[in-house]
Motif scaffolding. Structure first.
Motif, PDB file in Angstrom:
ATOM      1  N   LEU A  32       0.942  -1.169  -0.074  1.00 27.77           N
ATOM      2  CA  LEU A  32      -0.006   0.037  -0.124  1.00 27.77           C
ATOM      3  C   LEU A  32       0.918   1.221  -0.148  1.00 27.77           C
ATOM      4  CD1 LEU A  32      -2.664   1.566   0.371  1.00 27.77           C
ATOM      5  CD2 LEU A  32      -2.249   1.272   3.021  1.00 27.77           C
ATOM      6  N   THR A  33       1.850   1.509   0.964  1.00 26.31           N
ATOM      7  CA  THR A  33       2.410   2.351   1.270  1.00 26.31           C
ATOM      8  C   THR A  33       3.642   2.552  -0.116  1.00 26.31           C
ATOM      9  OG1 THR A  33       2.552   2.160   3.377  1.00 26.31           O
ATOM     10  CG2 THR A  33       4.339   3.589   2.528  1.00 26.31           C
ATOM     11  N   SER A  34       4.154   1.736  -0.672  1.00 25.55           N
ATOM     12  CA  SER A  34       5.031   1.669  -1.847  1.00 25.55           C
ATOM     13  C   SER A  34       4.165   2.169  -3.004  1.00 25.55           C
ATOM     14  CB  SER A  34       6.010   0.494  -2.301  1.00 25.55           C
ATOM     15  OG  SER A  34       5.026  -0.685  -2.399  1.00 25.55           O
ATOM     16  N   GLY A  35       2.934   1.634  -3.132  1.00 25.30           N
ATOM     17  CA  GLY A  35       2.150   2.041  -4.200  1.00 25.30           C
ATOM     18  C   GLY A  35       2.044   3.559  -4.221  1.00 25.30           C
ATOM     19  N   ILE A  36       1.483   4.141  -3.091  1.00 20.69           N
ATOM     20  CA  ILE A  36       1.368   5.425  -2.894  1.00 20.69           C
ATOM     21  C   ILE A  36       2.477   6.472  -3.382  1.00 20.69           C
ATOM     22  CG2 ILE A  36       0.763   7.307  -1.161  1.00 20.69           C
ATOM     23  CD1 ILE A  36      -1.120   5.203   0.191  1.00 20.69           C
ATOM     24  N   ILE A  37       3.604   6.040  -2.869  1.00 18.28           N
ATOM     25  CA  ILE A  37       4.921   6.646  -3.119  1.00 18.28           C
ATOM     26  C   ILE A  37       5.232   6.668  -4.599  1.00 18.28           C
ATOM     27  CG2 ILE A  37       7.247   6.909  -2.707  1.00 18.28           C
ATOM     28  CD1 ILE A  37       5.346   7.887  -0.356  1.00 18.28           C
ATOM     29  N   SER A  38       4.737   5.414  -5.144  1.00 18.55           N
ATOM     30  CA  SER A  38       5.073   5.361  -6.831  1.00 18.55           C
ATOM     31  C   SER A  38       3.896   6.084  -7.557  1.00 18.55           C
ATOM     32  CB  SER A  38       4.616   3.723  -7.056  1.00 18.55           C
ATOM     33  OG  SER A  38       5.762   3.024  -6.721  1.00 18.55           O
ATOM     34  N   LEU A  39       2.819   6.415  -7.155  1.00 18.05           N
ATOM     35  CA  LEU A  39       1.995   7.333  -7.764  1.00 18.05           C
ATOM     36  C   LEU A  39       2.366   8.814  -7.613  1.00 18.05           C
ATOM     37  CD1 LEU A  39      -1.689   5.503  -6.716  1.00 18.05           C
ATOM     38  CD2 LEU A  39      -0.409   5.895  -8.786  1.00 18.05           C
ATOM     39  N   VAL A  40       2.902   8.936  -6.521  1.00 16.41           N
ATOM     40  CA  VAL A  40       3.354  10.378  -6.221  1.00 16.41           C
ATOM     41  C   VAL A  40       4.642  10.531  -7.220  1.00 16.41           C
ATOM     42  CG1 VAL A  40       4.563  12.127  -4.711  1.00 16.41           C
ATOM     43  CG2 VAL A  40       2.738  10.752  -4.063  1.00 16.41           C
ATOM     44  N   ASN A  41       5.391   9.719  -7.456  1.00 19.33           N
ATOM     45  CA  ASN A  41       6.525   9.701  -8.179  1.00 19.33           C
ATOM     46  C   ASN A  41       6.086   9.922  -9.785  1.00 19.33           C
ATOM     47  OD1 ASN A  41       8.705   9.958  -6.535  1.00 19.33           O
ATOM     48  ND2 ASN A  41       8.906   7.870  -6.500  1.00 19.33           N
ATOM     49  N   ASP A  42       5.063   8.985  -9.960  1.00 18.43           N
ATOM     50  CA  ASP A  42       4.658   8.921 -11.515  1.00 18.43           C
ATOM     51  C   ASP A  42       4.015  10.293 -11.721  1.00 18.43           C
ATOM     52  OD1 ASP A  42       3.760   7.660 -13.819  1.00 18.43           O
ATOM     53  OD2 ASP A  42       1.696   8.061 -13.131  1.00 18.43           O
ATOM     54  N   ALA A  43       3.350  10.977 -10.786  1.00 16.92           N
ATOM     55  CA  ALA A  43       2.758  12.386 -11.353  1.00 16.92           C
ATOM     56  C   ALA A  43       3.949  13.307 -11.273  1.00 16.92           C
ATOM     57  CB  ALA A  43       1.892  12.794  -9.948  1.00 16.92           C
ATOM     58  N   LEU A  44       4.892  13.460 -10.430  1.00 22.40           N
ATOM     59  CA  LEU A  44       6.054  14.160 -10.617  1.00 22.40           C
ATOM     60  C   LEU A  44       6.623  14.221 -11.862  1.00 22.40           C
ATOM     61  CD1 LEU A  44       7.804  13.858  -6.962  1.00 22.40           C
ATOM     62  CD2 LEU A  44       6.406  15.943  -7.907  1.00 22.40           C
ATOM     63  N   ILE A  45       6.926  12.999 -12.311  1.00 21.50           N
ATOM     64  CA  ILE A  45       7.554  12.721 -13.546  1.00 21.50           C
ATOM     65  C   ILE A  45       6.768  12.946 -14.879  1.00 21.50           C
ATOM     66  CG2 ILE A  45       8.509  10.751 -15.058  1.00 21.50           C
ATOM     67  CD1 ILE A  45       9.378   9.291 -12.346  1.00 21.50           C
ATOM     68  N   VAL A  46       5.588  12.811 -14.745  1.00 24.47           N
ATOM     69  CA  VAL A  46       4.385  13.215 -15.611  1.00 24.47           C
ATOM     70  C   VAL A  46       4.581  14.603 -15.784  1.00 24.47           C
ATOM     71  CG1 VAL A  46       2.087  13.392 -16.473  1.00 24.47           C
ATOM     72  CG2 VAL A  46       3.057  11.317 -15.680  1.00 24.47           C
ATOM     73  N   SER A  47       4.520  15.388 -14.666  1.00 25.99           N
ATOM     74  CA  SER A  47       4.666  16.812 -14.756  1.00 25.99           C
ATOM     75  C   SER A  47       5.976  17.665 -14.912  1.00 25.99           C
ATOM     76  CB  SER A  47       4.228  17.494 -13.619  1.00 25.99           C
ATOM     77  OG  SER A  47       4.931  17.010 -12.592  1.00 25.99           O
ATOM     78  N   GLY A  48       7.072  16.559 -15.443  1.00 22.88           N
ATOM     79  CA  GLY A  48       8.453  16.887 -15.823  1.00 22.88           C
ATOM     80  C   GLY A  48       9.223  17.240 -14.875  1.00 22.88           C
ATOM     81  N   LYS A  49       8.859  16.905 -13.376  1.00 19.13           N
ATOM     82  CA  LYS A  49       9.870  17.106 -12.299  1.00 19.13           C
ATOM     83  C   LYS A  49      10.503  15.900 -11.970  1.00 19.13           C
ATOM     84  CE  LYS A  49       6.504  20.445 -10.409  1.00 19.13           C
ATOM     85  NZ  LYS A  49       5.295  20.687  -9.419  1.00 19.13           N
ATOM     86  N   PRO A  50      11.533  15.816 -11.040  1.00 17.37           N
ATOM     87  CA  PRO A  50      12.327  14.894 -10.657  1.00 17.37           C
ATOM     88  C   PRO A  50      11.633  13.846  -9.668  1.00 17.37           C
ATOM     89  CG  PRO A  50      13.144  16.473  -9.541  1.00 17.37           C
ATOM     90  CD  PRO A  50      12.204  17.082 -10.651  1.00 17.37           C
ATOM     91  N   ALA A  51      11.716  12.631  -9.630  1.00 10.58           N
ATOM     92  CA  ALA A  51      11.202  11.598  -8.700  1.00 10.58           C
ATOM     93  C   ALA A  51      11.722  12.000  -7.254  1.00 10.58           C
ATOM     94  CB  ALA A  51      11.419  10.374  -8.673  1.00 10.58           C
TER      95      ALA A  51
END
Length: 112
Positions: A32-51
């Protein structure tokens, strides 16, 4: 020693391979927790920001606002209660359960 973060780990409902069930323990919390952090990283990468990278500096600098503070209760073991919690201090759940929308907002402004 206590964890930095935690999440629902008791009677966690799941749906897998067409089957519904309930699970408890780190088998529920860690994915659960790793999935939430992965979704945060995904959103950052999609918006052109670093993980986020190494997570602890982010959590300790501004991330505590992205977690549900456990303010009532205590741990239980060996037929006794122990480690009572207080606002912003809990040796069992530390910062508490991650909250995706708040973590995403905090992560958008975090760079190290």
């Amino acid at each position: 020693a206590h964890p930095d973060i935690s999440a629902q780990g008791l009677y966690f409902a799941y749906f897998w391979n067409g089957t519904e069930g309930v699970i408890s323990g780190t088998s529920a919390f860690c994915p659960l927790t790793s999935g939430i952090i992965s979704l945060v990283n995904d959103a950052l990468i999609v918006s052109g920001k670093p993980a986020l990278g190494f997570l602890n500096p982010c959590i300790y600098s501004k991330g505590l606002k992205g977690f549900t503070d456990t303010v009532n209760g205590s741990s239980h073991g060996c037929n006794t209660d122990g480690f009572p919690t207080a606002p912003r201090w809990d040796p069992v759940t530390r910062f508490g359960t991650p909250v995706f929308p708040e973590l995403l907002e905090l992560a958008g402004g975090y760079y190290h």
